[in-house]
Design a protein around this motif. Structure first.
Motif, PDB file in Angstrom:
ATOM      1  N   GLY A   1       0.833  -1.202   0.000  1.00  0.00           N
ATOM      2  CA  GLY A   1       0.000   0.000   0.000  1.00  0.00           C
ATOM      3  C   GLY A   1       0.866   1.250   0.000  1.00  0.00           C
ATOM      4  O   GLY A   1       1.987   1.247  -0.519  1.00  0.00           O
ATOM      5  N   PHE A   2       0.351   2.310   0.616  1.00  0.00           N
ATOM      6  CA  PHE A   2       1.117   3.561   0.676  1.00  0.00           C
ATOM      7  C   PHE A   2       1.065   4.108   2.094  1.00  0.00           C
ATOM      8  O   PHE A   2       0.190   3.757   2.893  1.00  0.00           O
ATOM      9  CB  PHE A   2       0.574   4.592  -0.324  1.00  0.00           C
ATOM     10  CG  PHE A   2      -0.897   4.870  -0.170  1.00  0.00           C
ATOM     11  CD1 PHE A   2      -1.358   5.852   0.705  1.00  0.00           C
ATOM     12  CD2 PHE A   2      -1.835   4.137  -0.886  1.00  0.00           C
ATOM     13  CE1 PHE A   2      -2.708   6.094   0.850  1.00  0.00           C
ATOM     14  CE2 PHE A   2      -3.189   4.384  -0.737  1.00  0.00           C
ATOM     15  CZ  PHE A   2      -3.635   5.367   0.130  1.00  0.00           C
ATOM     16  N   VAL A   3       2.052   4.996   2.410  1.00  0.00           N
ATOM     17  CA  VAL A   3       2.191   5.561   3.750  1.00  0.00           C
ATOM     18  C   VAL A   3       2.057   7.084   3.654  1.00  0.00           C
ATOM     19  O   VAL A   3       2.700   7.726   2.810  1.00  0.00           O
ATOM     20  CB  VAL A   3       3.547   5.184   4.379  1.00  0.00           C
ATOM     21  CG1 VAL A   3       3.630   5.731   5.802  1.00  0.00           C
ATOM     22  CG2 VAL A   3       3.745   3.677   4.365  1.00  0.00           C
ATOM     23  N   THR A   4       1.209   7.596   4.530  1.00  0.00           N
ATOM     24  CA  THR A   4       1.038   9.057   4.608  1.00  0.00           C
ATOM     25  C   THR A   4       1.138   9.478   6.060  1.00  0.00           C
ATOM     26  O   THR A   4       1.101   8.652   6.970  1.00  0.00           O
ATOM     27  CB  THR A   4      -0.332   9.477   4.049  1.00  0.00           C
ATOM     28  OG1 THR A   4      -1.356   8.839   4.811  1.00  0.00           O
ATOM     29  CG2 THR A   4      -0.471   9.094   2.576  1.00  0.00           C
TER      30      THR A   4
ATOM     31  N   ARG B   1       1.013  13.391  15.484  1.00  0.00           N
ATOM     32  CA  ARG B   1       1.400  13.060  14.113  1.00  0.00           C
ATOM     33  C   ARG B   1       1.900  11.604  14.081  1.00  0.00           C
ATOM     34  O   ARG B   1       2.801  11.222  14.832  1.00  0.00           O
ATOM     35  CB  ARG B   1       2.508  14.004  13.618  1.00  0.00           C
ATOM     36  CG  ARG B   1       1.983  15.412  13.263  1.00  0.00           C
ATOM     37  CD  ARG B   1       3.143  16.369  13.016  1.00  0.00           C
ATOM     38  NE  ARG B   1       4.029  15.942  11.949  1.00  0.00           N
ATOM     39  CZ  ARG B   1       3.839  16.152  10.643  1.00  0.00           C
ATOM     40  NH1 ARG B   1       2.757  16.807  10.244  1.00  0.00           N
ATOM     41  NH2 ARG B   1       4.713  15.744   9.751  1.00  0.00           N
ATOM     42  N   VAL B   2       1.310  10.821  13.201  1.00  0.00           N
ATOM     43  CA  VAL B   2       1.647   9.399  13.105  1.00  0.00           C
ATOM     44  C   VAL B   2       1.837   9.021  11.642  1.00  0.00           C
ATOM     45  O   VAL B   2       1.435   9.765  10.738  1.00  0.00           O
ATOM     46  CB  VAL B   2       0.540   8.515  13.717  1.00  0.00           C
ATOM     47  CG1 VAL B   2       0.416   8.758  15.215  1.00  0.00           C
ATOM     48  CG2 VAL B   2      -0.798   8.750  13.018  1.00  0.00           C
ATOM     49  N   ALA B   3       2.481   7.860  11.439  1.00  0.00           N
ATOM     50  CA  ALA B   3       2.579   7.290  10.086  1.00  0.00           C
ATOM     51  C   ALA B   3       1.399   6.350   9.889  1.00  0.00           C
ATOM     52  O   ALA B   3       1.131   5.483  10.719  1.00  0.00           O
ATOM     53  CB  ALA B   3       3.892   6.531   9.919  1.00  0.00           C
ATOM     54  N   VAL B   4       0.673   6.538   8.781  1.00  0.00           N
ATOM     55  CA  VAL B   4      -0.521   5.737   8.505  1.00  0.00           C
ATOM     56  C   VAL B   4      -0.283   4.920   7.234  1.00  0.00           C
ATOM     57  O   VAL B   4      -0.018   5.482   6.166  1.00  0.00           O
ATOM     58  CB  VAL B   4      -1.765   6.625   8.335  1.00  0.00           C
ATOM     59  CG1 VAL B   4      -2.995   5.755   8.061  1.00  0.00           C
ATOM     60  CG2 VAL B   4      -1.978   7.497   9.563  1.00  0.00           C
TER      61      VAL B   4
ATOM     62  N   ASN C   1     -10.829  -0.931   4.147  1.00  0.00           N
ATOM     63  CA  ASN C   1      -9.400  -1.162   3.997  1.00  0.00           C
ATOM     64  C   ASN C   1      -8.700  -0.787   5.295  1.00  0.00           C
ATOM     65  O   ASN C   1      -8.801   0.353   5.751  1.00  0.00           O
ATOM     66  CB  ASN C   1      -8.833  -0.328   2.853  1.00  0.00           C
ATOM     67  CG  ASN C   1      -9.226  -0.893   1.501  1.00  0.00           C
ATOM     68  OD1 ASN C   1      -9.923  -1.897   1.441  1.00  0.00           O
ATOM     69  ND2 ASN C   1      -8.802  -0.241   0.441  1.00  0.00           N
ATOM     70  N   PRO C   2      -7.957  -1.727   5.895  1.00  0.00           N
ATOM     71  CA  PRO C   2      -7.339  -1.424   7.189  1.00  0.00           C
ATOM     72  C   PRO C   2      -6.307  -0.309   7.088  1.00  0.00           C
ATOM     73  O   PRO C   2      -5.615  -0.160   6.079  1.00  0.00           O
ATOM     74  CB  PRO C   2      -6.676  -2.753   7.567  1.00  0.00           C
ATOM     75  CG  PRO C   2      -7.364  -3.788   6.749  1.00  0.00           C
ATOM     76  CD  PRO C   2      -7.737  -3.113   5.478  1.00  0.00           C
ATOM     77  N   LEU C   3      -6.228   0.467   8.166  1.00  0.00           N
ATOM     78  CA  LEU C   3      -5.190   1.478   8.333  1.00  0.00           C
ATOM     79  C   LEU C   3      -4.348   1.079   9.528  1.00  0.00           C
ATOM     80  O   LEU C   3      -4.877   0.741  10.584  1.00  0.00           O
ATOM     81  CB  LEU C   3      -5.810   2.860   8.569  1.00  0.00           C
ATOM     82  CG  LEU C   3      -6.749   3.400   7.487  1.00  0.00           C
ATOM     83  CD1 LEU C   3      -7.332   4.739   7.929  1.00  0.00           C
ATOM     84  CD2 LEU C   3      -6.027   3.542   6.160  1.00  0.00           C
ATOM     85  N   ILE C   4      -3.021   1.095   9.361  1.00  0.00           N
ATOM     86  CA  ILE C   4      -2.110   0.728  10.438  1.00  0.00           C
ATOM     87  C   ILE C   4      -1.364   1.979  10.868  1.00  0.00           C
ATOM     88  O   ILE C   4      -0.729   2.650  10.044  1.00  0.00           O
ATOM     89  CB  ILE C   4      -1.118  -0.357   9.976  1.00  0.00           C
ATOM     90  CG1 ILE C   4      -1.877  -1.607   9.498  1.00  0.00           C
ATOM     91  CG2 ILE C   4      -0.167  -0.732  11.099  1.00  0.00           C
ATOM     92  CD1 ILE C   4      -0.985  -2.662   8.886  1.00  0.00           C
TER      93      ILE C   4
END
Length: 763
Positions: A525-528, A536-539, A581-584
């Motif tokens: 997937g992609f990271v934003t 502020r986190v990485a998703v 769609n899961p988000l981590i």
């Protein structure tokens, strides 16, 4: 048909016209009372076929010789005669003749057929059967014996067809021609028609054929000569050993008598010879033999007599017409205690005769007298094939009169108290005692052998018991280990259930706000950058294609595990969503190792610091309980960096440790062909899921060390990476890298061992 007294002359004329025996060889002659019977054998007019009407017509006749008249008469039989007309075995029980085995036209048999000498009717007792555990064979031996008033037949040895069953007590030798040779023993009980195979004790004859065997009482027999083979090298031995057999219903005791080195008077080894037993009153049994083939396949020209009490041979001087034969037969007729007639019938004469005639037609009668010293010597020889009947009768009557006179003289001398008879009786008694002593010694040897066998069996039983105890101990140990594994499995299942049902890591999508700041994109997937509860986190947003019912369950399990992972060198897992769609969500790091390597070359101090951080994180994952966590994608993009005040300037953390297993599967299900992680860092066993272990992370970690040290991208193949590692100039680091790149996973160091190496490493 019997004639009246007035017809005696006509009877003699008729018999004289029949006083001739057709030439033959490879046959047997058997005595029944005052008669001698000869059947079949190899004859000139015998068809060379397995079976035919002409063959049965010829073999339906039997030749009958009467000692009192000297006449040969061809007598017709009824019923079906055996098909094995050559090399068969024959023995007499009362008025019946029994025939076993034999061969003809390359066919071998294991049939038993009976001939009634009174009715002259054949009766097949056992037909030939290819699957019977009795080898089809010829040129062996057969004798009869009685046990509990029941008659039995004992067959020994021979050569023939491939055995249906190779019995464990005996030996079987196969020759390149396809023929077999054996020392198989078969006992047949006539009353019940049952076969059995006796045990062997003593020094048994090896696989052999073309020997002679004669019994001298109900349970004892003597065997001489034959061609033997004791191994598989197709080497024949022409034997001259004497064997004494003691026979019981279940056992055959063998005693071997070999030629003593100091004795010269001993016949050479031979086969296809003839023999007969001589038993005259109180004298010890004697075995007489003649002719045969020697090891050079030459026809022998000799005649010997063996004293079974003294175990000595005497050579008899007889004409060539008597002794120079092979495949012939001998029969004995006792005229008196001091006079024996030996009948020599048929056979091949010599090489020259074999080449021209094949069969010998001559028939001789040989009688032997005994002198005062008790040594057998040869007397006159008379040819009776076509002999004048009056001449034969005169010889017969003379011998009868001589026998009566000898018996009368011995009786009168005994009445006079002649001490010579007492001495002779005493000598016979001494000889009998010596024979008994030899028998006792033989039985002692048998008993000793039995005791040795029993001791060996006891030792084997003890060894077997020990093995059973050892196996029982091993089973108990395995049972204990299984119980331990079962407890561990229960604990793991409890942990999994706890992880599956405890969704404390689940967060709502409504609490996550995604920004437009992109951090990266990958296969999963992609990271934003996102905002979660003001932080502020990485998703990481997973692609729709990898979401399936199977993967949803796997995703929940992996997230439960990730939520319990706590280590300063692992990127902190914050939570994940489950709807859609899961988000981590993980902590937000400043940069990645891959990005820094592309910008600047790291110092050795920085390399060592980052290497230690990554090693500590991987070691934590590999030692995670209840199951180790294998990252499967150790690479510079998955090592994230955060500035710090230390000498290295960076703190390194490993990312994507909780999603590696999810990323390697898809909804198509082609797991066996998928190689997880970046191919440039992948271990040789990476394409094989069954071989995945923490060692594959060690390999990828070693590639990462090489990438940092050389500041260049790793090569794509294992061979190229091995060559690339040779370019590392930092010796301590080079050693650690090359050990980690070992193609054998078991030869690689563990992460714990790698940490120790890093601690000792000099910059």
């Amino acid at each position: 048909m019997a004639k009246g007294p007035g017809q005696l002359g006509s009877v003699e004329t008729t018999m004289a016209s029949l006083n001739h025996l057709n030439k033959r060889a490879s046959h047997c002659t058997v005595s029944v009372g005052d008669s001698l019977y000869v059947w079949a054998g190899n004859q000139d007019d015998l068809p060379k076929v397995h079976d035919s009407e002409e063959k049965r017509r010829i073999t339906s006749n039997i030749e009958h010789f009467t000692y009192s008249t000297g006449q040969w008469i061809t007598r017709a039989t009824t019923g079906t005669p055996p098909l094995g007309v050559m090399g068969y075995c024959c023995t007499a029980i009362n008025d019946h003749l029994y025939y076993f085995g034999g061969h003809h036209n390359d066919c071998f048999y294991n049939s038993i057929t009976q001939l009634d000498t009174i009715s002259l009717q054949w009766r097949e007792i056992e037909p030939t059967h290819a699957t019977r555990p009795v080898m089809r064979r010829g040129y062996g031996g057969m004798i009869s014996f009685k046990h509990d008033k029941v008659h039995h037949l004992l067959m020994i040895g021979g050569g023939g067809s491939k055995p249906a069953v190779q019995l464990p007590h005996y030996k079987y030798i196969k020759f390149p021609s396809g023929r077999w040779r054996t020392n198989e023993h078969s006992i047949y009980k006539l009353s019940s028609r049952k076969w059995n195979n006796p045990s062997i004790i003593g020094q048994c004859i090896p696989p052999a054929n073309a020997f002679i065997i004669e019994k001298f009482n109900n349970t004892r027999a003597v065997l001489f000569g034959g061609v033997e083979t004791d191994d598989d090298d197709d080497k024949n031995t022409y034997a001259n050993n004497i064997y004494i057999l003691e026979i019981s219903i279940s056992t055959v005791f063998w005693q071997c008598i070999k030629k003593p080195e100091a004795v010269d008077q001993w016949p050479v080894g031979r086969c296809h010879h003839a023999g007969a037993i001589i038993i005259t009153g109180s004298d010890c049994p004697m075995l007489v033999i003649s002719g045969g083939l020697d090891k050079n396949k030459d026809t022998l020209d000799d005649c010997w007599i063996f004293n079974m009490t003294e175990h000595s041979w005497i050579k008899l001087a007889v004409p060539h017409s008597v002794s120079k034969r092979k495949n012939h037969s001998l029969s004995v007729f006792i005229m008196s205690p001091h006079c024996v007639w030996i009948i020599t019938v048929g056979g091949y004469f010599d090489k020259k005769t074999i080449a021209n005639i094949v069969m010998l037609t001559e028939l001789d009668i040989k009688y032997i007298v005994i002198n005062r010293k008790g040594e057998w010597i040869a007397g006159d020889t008379l040819c009776i094939n076509g002999v004048n009947n009056n001449e034969y009768k005169m010889k017969y009557q003379d011998q009868l009169q001589l026998g009566r006179r000898i018996w009368l003289e011995e009786y009168q001398e005994a009445r006079k108290g002649d001490t010579s008879d007492i001495e002779q009786t005493l000598k016979s008694a001494i000889n009998a005692l010596e024979e008994k002593e030899r028998q006792a010694q033989f039985y002692r040897q048998v008993i000793e052998q039995k005791e040795r066998e029993e001791a060996e069996k006891d030792q084997e039983i003890r060894r077997y018991c020990y093995q059973l105890q050892e196996k029982d101990r091993m089973l108990q140990e395995k049972d204990r280990m299984l119980q331990e594994k079962d407890r561990e499995l229960c604990q793991s299942q409890d942990t999994v259930r706890m992880y599956q049902h405890n969704d404390h890591w689940v967060i709502s999508k409504d609490e996550v706000a995604l920004t437009k700041e992109k951090l990266g994109k990958g296969a999963y997937g992609f990271v934003t950058v996102g905002i979660f509860r003001g932080l502020r986190v990485a998703v990481k947003s997973l692609h729709t294609i990898i979401i399936s019912d199977y993967n949803r369950g796997l995703f929940s399990r992996e997230m439960s595990i990730a939520s319990r992972v706590r280590h300063p060198n692992l990127v902190q897992f914050i939570g994940a969503t489950k709807v859609g769609n899961p988000l981590i969500l993980t902590e937000l790091m400043s940069t990645s190792l891959n990005h820094e390597l592309r910008r600047n070359r790291l110092t050795n101090q920085q390399i060592l610091s980052i290497a230690q951080d990554v090693a500590l994180g991987l070691n934590y994952l590999h030692l995670f309980k209840p199951q180790p966590i294998i990252h499967r994608d150790v690479s510079s993009p998955n090592v994230l960096l955060k500035p710090c005040t230390g000498p290295a300037g960076f703190e390194a953390k490993i990312s994507d440790y909780g999603t590696a297993k999810i990323v390697q599967t898809d909804n198509i299900g082609a797991r066996s062909s998928y190689m997880p992680g970046n191919p440039a860092y992948a271990a040789p066993e990476a394409p094989i899921p069954d071989q995945h272990s923490p060692a594959m992370d060690v390999y990828s970690y070693s590639v990462l060390l090489m990438e940092m040290t050389l500041c260049s991208l790793p090569e794509m193949t294992t061979a190229e990476r091995e060559v690339q590692s040779g370019s590392v100039s930092w010796s301590d680091m080079k050693s650690l890298i090359q050990r980690g790149l070992n193609a054998n996973p078991r030869a690689r160091p563990t992460m714990a061992q790698g940490i120790e190496s890093l601690k000792r490493m000099k910059i």
